[in-house]
Scaffold this active site. Structure first.
Site, PDB file in Angstrom:
ATOM      1  N   ALA A  40      49.338  45.833  37.123  1.00  0.00           N
ATOM      2  CA  ALA A  40      50.714  46.191  36.797  1.00  0.00           C
ATOM      3  C   ALA A  40      50.876  47.674  36.483  1.00  0.00           C
ATOM      4  CB  ALA A  40      51.193  45.358  35.610  1.00  0.00           C
ATOM      5  N   ARG A  95      43.004  50.365  42.063  1.00  0.00           N
ATOM      6  CA  ARG A  95      41.736  51.046  42.328  1.00  0.00           C
ATOM      7  C   ARG A  95      41.175  50.582  43.666  1.00  0.00           C
ATOM      8  NH1 ARG A  95      39.557  49.276  37.637  1.00  0.00           N
ATOM      9  NH2 ARG A  95      39.815  47.211  38.533  1.00  0.00           N
ATOM     10  N   THR A 143      45.749  43.105  30.838  1.00  0.00           N
ATOM     11  CA  THR A 143      47.158  43.117  30.441  1.00  0.00           C
ATOM     12  C   THR A 143      47.582  41.718  30.018  1.00  0.00           C
ATOM     13  OG1 THR A 143      47.627  44.928  31.968  1.00  0.00           O
ATOM     14  CG2 THR A 143      49.503  43.631  31.212  1.00  0.00           C
ATOM     15  N   ASN A 194      47.961  31.109  30.256  1.00  0.00           N
ATOM     16  CA  ASN A 194      48.356  32.515  30.312  1.00  0.00           C
ATOM     17  C   ASN A 194      48.761  32.940  28.900  1.00  0.00           C
ATOM     18  OD1 ASN A 194      48.717  33.545  33.311  1.00  0.00           O
ATOM     19  ND2 ASN A 194      49.317  31.403  33.267  1.00  0.00           N
ATOM     20  N   ASP A 213      44.598  38.079  41.188  1.00  0.00           N
ATOM     21  CA  ASP A 213      43.536  38.812  40.501  1.00  0.00           C
ATOM     22  C   ASP A 213      42.716  37.939  39.558  1.00  0.00           C
ATOM     23  OD1 ASP A 213      45.585  38.592  38.612  1.00  0.00           O
ATOM     24  OD2 ASP A 213      45.944  40.756  38.491  1.00  0.00           O
ATOM     25  N   THR A 214      43.352  36.977  38.894  1.00  0.00           N
ATOM     26  CA  THR A 214      42.590  36.104  38.004  1.00  0.00           C
ATOM     27  C   THR A 214      41.651  35.202  38.796  1.00  0.00           C
ATOM     28  OG1 THR A 214      44.501  36.064  36.530  1.00  0.00           O
ATOM     29  CG2 THR A 214      42.744  34.509  36.062  1.00  0.00           C
TER      30      THR A 214
END
Length: 472
Positions: free
Chosen positions: A14, A18, A262, A299, A240-241
């Site tokens: 967020a 990279r 985050t 979450n 991503d998780t």
């Protein structure tokens, strides 16, 4: 000397993205970050939006860096956060703005969905934790505010899928990220077209779901010319998780993972989803994982709160200084529900914390020490509660917690986690998401026989530390 085979993970979060190259060396995975860029929300027509042209430009610049370094990757994989998406017209153009999950447009959209199907029935179908920013509620907001966009839509793509499309010209949906939409049936592991029809959403825009390791395609000829080389785009776990959980350095069934960044994602891996009412009441989610696994997790707001508080402080403290300030504030006892909506996108996180404490009849944090410890203690309590709920729902005890991702470097929070749970806590690897992304590409290339072997290699390749309690 044997030629090195490189794999490129493009990991976009967020606030930043990279490009990380990975390769094998003497039985271990080696990695190097070669490019970094900023990502941020922008206000457009009253909504918080992502700048996709900027993101794509940066993806391309990172690829050009590979050419500059003469380290051409065998393949490329892109992962991002979940739930956000684009709608494309028949010509492949984006319809409307790419509104972000932190935008307030979904307020009340849960009630619109529940007019058609009850909350418990919905969970029984997809097993996904209710989050008001899930794609299902975003689509309902579009249906209500801009139905013409849905009428013109020809394709639905999540953010990494759209970036893949720009690179290759191939529109392909990926399973792990699709599950965050709350529109995938947990048992069939496919789009729930019946649910979409119930909600009057256009089913034609949702393409076949593909698993991690699937080849999207080569770079388009135009793109290959632009970056200076040809390579293959491969699907990692594009959520991503999903990638981070692949990199948890254990094959034990007795451990809980905490993907810390985050957001904090805390849970276990399962082979069968749990869509029961007990699971729903505890607000667990059954997100898709690698090779038909389920990421059974919660979450939790995570380091987002800390990041925002740090930005508001007049002095730019180092992380070590923040830990010291938080330690000083241990006398402070007020706590907040870190998952309350008021912390999702406040103009001031400090004022939001103070307002919550006042509204709940608690002492208001005033000093930097109190603010920091209030968040730390609240996060730790939420983690401990989640561990207890995992054990209640599954009917078993877990002896270990593996903290992966950037947040595992937070020594103060790691120690608090040991204290509040009484579990053995291990921290690392830090770059879990990029590692998981690269693992999927390596698995596709038969570097590893299976995920079990890949995780064993991760455990010996990266620094994983046992966290001592304050009493040790």
């Amino acid at each position: 000397m044997a030629e090195i085979t490189y794999y490129l993970a493009v990991d976009i979060g967020a606030s930043s993205g990279r490009h990380i190259l990975g390769w094998m060396d003497k039985g271990k995975i080696r990695m190097e970050e070669i490019y970094r860029f900023e990502n941020k929300l922008e206000k457009r027509n009253g909504h918080l939006c992502w700048n996709l042209d900027h993101l794509f430009h940066e993806v391309v610049e990172g690829l050009r860096k590979c050419k500059e370094l003469d380290r051409i990757p065998e393949s490329v994989g892109i992962d991002t956060w979940g739930v956000d998406f684009v709608l494309l017209d028949a010509n492949g153009n984006v319809l409307g703005n790419t509104v972000a999950y932190r935008d307030g447009r979904t307020k009340g959209m849960d009630e619109e969905v529940y007019k058609v199907i009850s909350e418990s029935e919905l969970y029984g179908r997809n097993g996904i934790q209710k989050q008001l920013f899930n794609s299902i509620y975003q689509l309902m907001a579009i249906k209500k505010e801009a139905p013409q966009l849905l009428a013109r839509a020809d394709r639905f793509l999540m953010i990494p899928e759209y970036l893949n499309y720009r690179l290759t010209g191939v529109a392909m949906n990926e399973y792990t990220n699709a599950t965050t939409t709350q529109l995938v049936n947990a048992k069939t592991q496919d789009w729930d077209f019946e649910l979409m029809e119930m909600l009057d959403l256009p089913t034609k825009i949702f393409g076949e779901l593909n698993m991690p390791k699937t080849v999207v395609g080569p770079l388009s000829s135009e793109m290959a010319a632009r970056v200076g080389f040809q390579t293959t785009v491969v699907l990692p776990a594009t959520h991503d998780t999903g990638s981070a959980v692949m990199a948890v350095p254990t094959n034990s069934d007795d451990s809980i993972y905490l993907s810390s960044g985050t957001w904090s994602l805390m849970g276990i891996e399962r082979l069968i989803p749990d869509c029961t009412e007990l699971s729903r009441k505890h607000n667990f989610t059954n997100e898709g994982g690698y090779h038909h696994r389920y990421r059974y997790l919660k979450n939790i707001m995570g380091m987002w709160m800390m990041q925002n508080i740090r930005r508001e402080f007049k002095h730019k403290y180092t992380f070590e200084e923040l830990y010291e300030l938080a330690y000083i504030g241990r006398y402070f006892t007020s706590t907040v529900d870190v998952n309350d909506d008021m912390f999702l996108a406040p103009e001031s996180m400090i004022k939001a914390l103070q307002a919550y404490c006042e509204q709940t009849g608690q002492e208001k944090p005033e000093t930097e020490c109190e603010l920091l410890y209030c968040v730390y203690r609240s996060l730790a309590k939420c983690y401990a509660k989640t561990v207890a709920e995992i054990e209640t729902v599954t009917g078993r005890k877990y002896d270990t917690i593996h903290v992966v991702g950037g947040g595992c470097q937070d020594k103060f929070l790691d120690r608090l986690l040991v204290e509040v749970t009484g579990k053995d806590v291990y921290a690392g690897p830090i770059e879990a998401t990029a590692i998981g992304n690269i693992m999927a590409q390596m698995l596709r290339d038969h570097v590893f026989e299976d995920l079990k072997e890949a995780r064993q290699v991760v455990a010996k390749s990266f620094d994983v530390k046992r966290i001592a309690s304050e009493r040790e």
